[in-house]
Design an enzyme around this catalytic site. Structure first.
Site, mmCIF file in Angstrom:
data_model
loop_
_atom_site.group_PDB
_atom_site.id
_atom_site.type_symbol
_atom_site.label_atom_id
_atom_site.label_comp_id
_atom_site.label_asym_id
_atom_site.label_seq_id
_atom_site.Cartn_x
_atom_site.Cartn_y
_atom_site.Cartn_z
ATOM 1 N N HIS A 47 58.668 55.316 27.234
ATOM 2 C CA HIS A 47 59.885 55.097 28.031
ATOM 3 C C HIS A 47 60.106 53.605 28.247
ATOM 4 C CE1 HIS A 47 60.265 59.412 28.690
ATOM 5 N NE2 HIS A 47 58.948 59.384 28.670
ATOM 6 N N HIS A 51 65.562 53.754 25.324
ATOM 7 C CA HIS A 51 64.873 54.973 24.921
ATOM 8 C C HIS A 51 65.623 56.183 25.468
ATOM 9 C CE1 HIS A 51 63.518 54.324 29.044
ATOM 10 N NE2 HIS A 51 63.337 55.640 29.093
ATOM 11 N N HIS A 57 60.390 65.571 29.163
ATOM 12 C CA HIS A 57 59.884 64.441 29.950
ATOM 13 C C HIS A 57 59.519 64.875 31.373
ATOM 14 C CE1 HIS A 57 59.280 60.572 31.695
ATOM 15 N NE2 HIS A 57 60.469 60.492 32.278
ATOM 16 N N HIS A 158 66.838 63.245 37.481
ATOM 17 C CA HIS A 158 66.204 63.632 36.222
ATOM 18 C C HIS A 158 66.125 65.157 36.100
ATOM 19 C CE1 HIS A 158 64.511 59.498 35.654
ATOM 20 N NE2 HIS A 158 64.430 59.869 34.379
ATOM 21 N N GLU A 170 68.116 55.756 28.679
ATOM 22 C CA GLU A 170 67.848 54.723 29.680
ATOM 23 C C GLU A 170 67.595 53.386 28.985
ATOM 24 O OE1 GLU A 170 65.825 57.431 33.186
ATOM 25 O OE2 GLU A 170 64.535 56.751 31.553
#
Length: 206
Positions: A47, A51, A57, A158, A170
């Site tokens: 991350h 990315h 995740h 998230h 991000e």
């Protein structure tokens, strides 16, 4: 035809999210020192820099980065600009449609080129994430290393997006992208069994 590169290069010692591995690019072969070629060892977390987060995740049974189609991040992207944290009242009247890729431009972008992590970055609030998930957007992108506020213990934004199967990009650099509608072409590194992967993204104005 003008293309805007909205990626940030991996750089030795650049800022990383606290707790993630540091970015280290170490020379392993140097022709100026008599080696037959030039080479480096790349060491960084999944991350780092620009990315994307697949559902896996933060969703234990979510799909992984290598299970997402290679062309997933190719298509219409809408750039919106905000100066502070983005909530429901900010997004509900923007004309966002199902299948859109939404990119949020904020004062964060210049900080992506700094070596020190900043804690007070602009983030996306959970109520905005709930709206985007309900609309059925294709992906959401932000211009810092997390879509949630720093030190969030639950990472609610998230979880809302990834739980709805919506990947998050991000670490973008949207400084040169004016608000508007673009065609985005973004490709990611194919890594087996991955919870995230580096991505290279460009915008083309519609």
């Amino acid at each position: 035809m003008k293309f805007i590169d909205i990626s940030v290069p991996l750089k030795d010692g650049m800022a990383h999210y606290p707790g993630d591995p540091p970015i280290e690019l170490t020379v392993t072969a140097d022709m100026s020192k008599g080696d037959v070629c030039n080479g480096k060892l790349y060491s960084f977390g999944s991350h780092s820099a620009t990315h994307f987060d697949p559902p896996f995740h933060q969703i234990s049974d979510g799909i992984k980065a290598d299970e997402i189609p290679a062309d997933y991040f190719i298509g219409k992207a809408k750039v919106f600009s905000f100066m502070s944290d983005i909530g429901l009242e900010d997004v509900e009247n923007l004309g966002i449609e199902s299948g859109d890729m939404i990119l949020f431009k904020t004062p964060n972008s210049p900080h992506m080129f700094e070596d020190e992590f900043i804690e007070d970055f602009v983030a996306v609030k959970p109520d905005a994430a709930e709206y985007l998930a309900a609309v059925g957007v294709h992906a959401v992108g932000v211009d810092y290393l997390s879509i949630d506020k720093f030190a969030s213990t639950v990472n609610q934004t998230h979880h809302i997006l990834l739980g709805a199967g919506i990947p998050i990009i991000e670490g973008l650099n949207l400084a040169e992208a004016e608000p508007g509608v673009y065609r985005m072409t973004a490709m990611f590194v194919l890594i087996d069994d991955s919870d995230g992967a580096p991505i290279r993204a460009i915008l083309e104005k519609y």
